[in-house]
Structures are given as structure tokens and as C-alpha cells.
Design an enzyme around this catalytic site. Structure first.
Site, short mmCIF file in Angstrom:
data_model
loop_
_atom_site.label_atom_id
_atom_site.label_comp_id
_atom_site.label_asym_id
_atom_site.label_seq_id
_atom_site.Cartn_x
_atom_site.Cartn_y
_atom_site.Cartn_z
N LYS A 80 0.84 -1.19 0.00
CA LYS A 80 0.00 0.00 0.00
C LYS A 80 0.88 1.25 0.00
O LYS A 80 1.87 1.32 0.73
CB LYS A 80 -0.92 -0.01 1.22
CG LYS A 80 -1.95 1.12 1.24
CD LYS A 80 -2.87 1.00 2.46
CE LYS A 80 -3.89 2.11 2.52
NZ LYS A 80 -4.78 2.00 3.71
N SER A 155 -9.65 2.45 2.92
CA SER A 155 -8.80 3.17 1.98
C SER A 155 -7.85 2.27 1.21
O SER A 155 -7.23 2.69 0.24
CB SER A 155 -7.98 4.22 2.75
OG SER A 155 -7.08 3.58 3.65
N SER A 179 -9.64 -0.01 7.20
CA SER A 179 -9.12 0.10 5.83
C SER A 179 -8.40 -1.12 5.30
O SER A 179 -8.01 -1.15 4.13
CB SER A 179 -8.20 1.32 5.73
OG SER A 179 -8.94 2.51 5.88
#
Length: 511
Positions: A80, A155, A179
Site C-alpha cells: 500500500k 482506503s 481500511s
């Protein structure tokens, strides 16, 4: 499409260790899949094929030389973009950090490299991890591999979508209010939030420091546990890192591989997490799962956690307040982009122009809210009160775990919604995290795993399992047992029910 990309991380690692396939071949197969489908998905913000293949060649050379390597050596890993890396930019999905190159690796990334995992790219995310759909990225939204007109969650939608679309068998994510877990639910993958402090946050671009937690994403519970073992542990660089001897999460997952391990397990169902707006297909799958684990010998206990209903309100005061403080460093002076007004001006003018151009609407919204909550005259009324509610939620959890071993709920109240649906009403995104937020406020470990698809739309449904602090292994053991029940019901692992973008190759490989 190469069959290599349809293997679990454990299966692929076994083939690499046995010499049936090289780390270079594994990396190239996944890079090829990224090239083939990412134009549609937009799961990745950066790849560096040369660097990835060089890292894979090094793993192969070390193995040839007779070195003892980690259990996941040679397995590709997506990262990420909230985690800084030396070989690729780290933008946190924001224009204000466009092109930023870190001089060091985040601790979780460094541990993964040391264990022989091969980084193959940085994944898309909501800007500074603010969002529940990966639609707030400055670099465009990510699509859900199950239905590319739908969101993958947020997210960390890029990491979850990458695993679901067979672009990577494993990924790293961050979880501030869900997330990791919520995107896992919406994409039919597995994602875990460790106990707060169980994995170092050093090198993670901060959103809300008292809530943020780095964690693993995978195709099944064992894969996720294997990656958890790699990244867990104390780190002197992180003042919140726990100095604790963690048991093996992979061993716990293997221990739960027999559904008989559910016998005697006390499972709490918190009535405040069974929201009024839960989609019928989500509730049906959840109820069916409870019936299955009851048949396997688990005991279901209804739990009343009266302060959970205030969790979303408390969270959306604490998070913006901490974000306002953390994002103050992006001031056009120290690093990041700089915008100079046409007429010139003072440092304050340049700072204002830079932040106006560099931050997106959701980030600006939360900075304004957080600054207001911290301002003179309002601190005690808003931020201070929210922290008191947080303490009450922690006490609710403590009382619950005196009665039960784990808590289960739907990970998300709905399946994946259409892209663009929530843009006009941010409150819809905020409410969608209502089931995952309490675990972050209390610092507890939580995992999401797929339990089937909703009848009305055929999209994945996730089960959330929350355990007491430090009991991450208990969470994995219970998750693996539930996963085996789902596999027995369906006749094959859930991940073999390949989404449209991946075609039927996963089913062929499993059979």
C-alpha cells in the site's frame, strides 16, 4: 494467464522452495497480470519491473547457494502506498507527495524484504487513507475485480483488489478505521488488523497515530497469517511498538484448520453491530455462518455494548484532530510539492496555495473539522469528549470478553456499491465503517474473511472476527476454522470463485 498467479502464497512458496519454479518466474507472472488488467482496475500506482526481478534473482541466487530462507521467500508482495520504500515513490495517494522518494524503507517493508518477499508495486489508496472506497485518490479510483462498476472498499482498495485480481498473492495495508478489513470484505479476500502496536508503524505515512495499524492481506487465512508472522514484532523506531513475544499466527491458523476447534468457543454477537441498514444478503450469509459454527460446537452469546452506537461520532472527531496535526508538516517548506502564487507572496501565501492545490476535498474537509475540534474553547467539548467515549467503548469490549472468546459481526453492512455513489454524501462512507471502527478505538485485533456472496447481487460478503488485545492468534485460529466450514459448504476455497477479471483459471488450478 499463468497458473502461478492462481496459487495461494503458501502453495507458491512451496513450489519455489522445491525448485519447481523460480522466484523470477513467479515475479514475472504477476507483473504480466498487472500489465494485462491494471488498465481496467487501477490497483497500482507504481511498479518497477527491473527492481522487482532483480530482487527475485537475488532470492534464487541465495537459495542456490544453500542459504536457509524464510517461509515466503520469493513470493511477490504488493505494498500500500502509505508505506515508504526506497525503490518506488510513496505518495499516500496525494498530489502533495507526487514523486516523493523515501531514503529508507518502512519497517514492515524492510522485514518483508529480509524474509525474501519480492515487492512488485505500490497500490492505490484513498488520499492519506481518508475514505472507504478508494475513490478519493488523486490518481483516480480503483475498481472492484468482481464488478468493475463497483468500489473495492477503502482506503486500501488497491491492495485488496490486487489480491482479488491475482496481481499479487499478498499485500500490505493499513487500518485506521477498517481500511484493511472492509476492502477485504468487498473483494472476497482476507485482511487482518493486528493488535495496536503489534506491527511497527515506522515508515507509515501517518493519518491518526493512535488508530493507525499496519497489517497483512492475503487470499486465505493461512497466507495472511504467514505474512503477519513476517512483519510482527517490536521496533525501537516506533514508540508505540509492543515489546511482546508473539506466537506464530501461521501455527494458529493451521491449528484452526479443523472445524472441530470451534467446539466450546464462545462467540459474541454485539447487537449494536447488527445495524438497521445491513443488506439482506449480508445478514443472510452472516446468520448462515452463525448456524454453521453453532453446529460445529460453538456457543453464541448476545452482547450488549451500549457505547458502540457512539463509535462513529467519536472516531470522526479523534481521527480529524490527529490528521490535522499530522498533515501540518505538508507546508511547502520541508518537502512535498510547492505552489507559488503568480503575484508571489509570503511563506504563508505559498503554504496556503500549496495546500489548496495539493490536498483533495476529503482531506481538506477532515483537516478543517480536526482543526476546529482542537481549537481553543472547543477542545474539551469535542476532542476531549470523544476520548472519554473511546474509554467507554474499551470498557464495553472488556466486559464482553469476560463472557466470550471472540466477537463476530458482518465486516461491512453492505456489499460493494457503485463507483461514484457516495461522492455527493460523505456521510455514507463514514457510516459504512460503523462495524469496523470500534476495534480501532480499542486497539484490538480484527480479521475479515469471505463467507460467500449476497443473493441479490452475487458480490462477496465478509465476516469480521475480533479478539482481545494480544490474542491475534486466537483470531486466526477461529478464522481458519470458519474458512474450512465455508470451503466444505462450497466444495472449494472461496478464492477459487474467481472474479470476472481473473476468468476461470483459479477454478482450473484448484481442480
Amino acid at each position: 494467464m499463468s497458473e502461478l498467479i492462481t496459487l495461494t502464497a503458501a502453495q507458491l512458496a512451496g513450489k519455489i522452495a522445491a525448485g519447481d519454479v523460480s522466484a523470477v518466474e513467479a515475479a514475472q507472472a504477476h507483473l504480466d497480470q498487472i500489465s494485462a488488467v491494471d488498465g481496467t482496475l487501477n490497483a497500482f500506482l507504481a511498479t518497477r519491473a527491473e527492481a522487482s526481478l532483480a530482487a527475485a534473482r537475488e532470492v534464487d541466487a541465495r537459495r542456490t547457494a544453500g542459504e536457509t530462507l524464510g517461509a515466503l521467500a520469493g513470493v511477490p508482495l504488493a505494498v500500500k502506498d502509505v508505506l515508504v520504500t526506497t525503490d518506488m515513490p510513496a505518495t499516500a495517494g496525494s498530489k502533495i507527495l507526487e514523486g516523493y522518494q523515501s531514503p529508507f524503507d518502512a519497517t514492515a517493508v524492510a522485514k518483508a524484504r529480509a524474509a525474501g518477499l519480492v515487492s512488485i508495486g505500490k497500490t492505490n489508496m484513498d488520499e492519506f487513507a481518508m475514505g472507504s472506497a478508494t475513490e478519493n485518490s488523486a490518481y483516480g479510483p480503483t475498481a472492484n475485480p468482481w464488478d468493475t462498476t463497483r468500489v473495492p472498499g477503502g482506503s486500501g482498495g488497491g491492495s485488496a483488489a490486487a489480491v482479488a485480481a491475482f496481481q499479487a498473492p499478498l499485500a500490505l495495508g493499513s487500518d485506521t478505521g477498517g481500511s484493511i478489513r472492509q476492502p477485504a470484505a468487498l473483494t472476497g479476500t482476507v485482511g487482518a488488523k493486528p493488535t495496536y502496536g503489534g506491527v511497527s508503524r515506522y515508515g507509515a505515512i501517518a493519518l491518526a497515530s493512535s488508530l493507525d495499524q499496519i497489517g497483512p492481506c492475503g487470499r486465505d487465512v493461512l497466507d495472511t497469517a504467514l505474512l503477519h508472522d513476517v512483519i510482527a514484532g517490536h521496533d525501537a523506531h516506533d514508540a508505540t511498538s509492543l515489546n511482546f513475544e508473539w506466537p506464530s499466527m501461521a501455527a494458529a491458523a493451521l491449528g484452526g484448520a479443523d472445524p472441530a476447534s470451534l467446539k466450546g468457543l464462545r462467540v459474541g454477537v454485539v447487537k449494536q453491530l447488527m445495524l438497521d441498514g445491513v443488506q439482506p444478503g449480508v445478514k443472510a450469509r452472516f446468520d448462515e455462518t452463525l448456524a454453521m459454527i453453532t453446529a460445529a460446537g460453538a456457543e453464541i452469546v448476545e452482547i450488549d455494548a451500549p457505547h458502540f452506537e457512539y463509535a462513529v461520532a467519536a472516531y470522526y472527531l479523534i481521527l480529524p484532530a490527529e490528521a490535522s496535526s499530522n498533515l501540518a508538516k505538508y507546508d511547502s517548506v520541508r518537502f512535498g510539492m510547492r505552489v507559488t502564487p503568480d503575484a508571489g507572496g509570503t511563506v504563508q501565501d505559498v503554504m496556503s496555495a500549496t495546500r489548496a492545490a495539493g490536498f483533495g476535498p476529503e482531506v481538506k474537509r477532515r483537516i478543517i473539522l480536526g482543526t476546529y475540534a482542537l481549537s481553543a474553547g472547543y477542545y474539551d467539548a469535542y476532542y476531549g469528549s470523544a476520548q472519554k467515549v473511546r474509554t467507554l467503548i474499551q470498557r464495553d469490549f472488556a466486559a464482553a470478553f469476560e463472557q466470550v472468546d471472540v466477537i463476530m459481526s458482518p465486516t461491512a453492512p453492505t456489499t460493494a456499491w457503485n463507483l461514484g455513489t457516495h461522492n455527493a454524501d460523505p456521510m455514507q462512507d463514514y457510516i459504512n465503517d460503523a462495524t469496523t471502527i470500534p476495534a480501532n478505538l480499542a486497539g484490538l485485533p480484527g480479521i475479515s474473511l469471505p463467507i460467500g456472496t449476497a443473493a441479490e447481487d452475487g458480490l462477496p460478503v465478509g465476516l469480521q472476527i475480533i479478539a482481545p488485545a494480544y490474542e491475534d492468534a486466537r483470531m486466526y485460529r477461529a478464522g481458519a476454522a470458519v474458512e474450512q466450514l465455508i470451503t466444505a459448504r462450497d466444495g472449494s476455497p472461496f478464492w477459487t470463485q474467481a472474479p470476472a477479471l481473473a476468468g476461470s483459471m483459479a477454478r482450473k488450478a484448484a481442480n
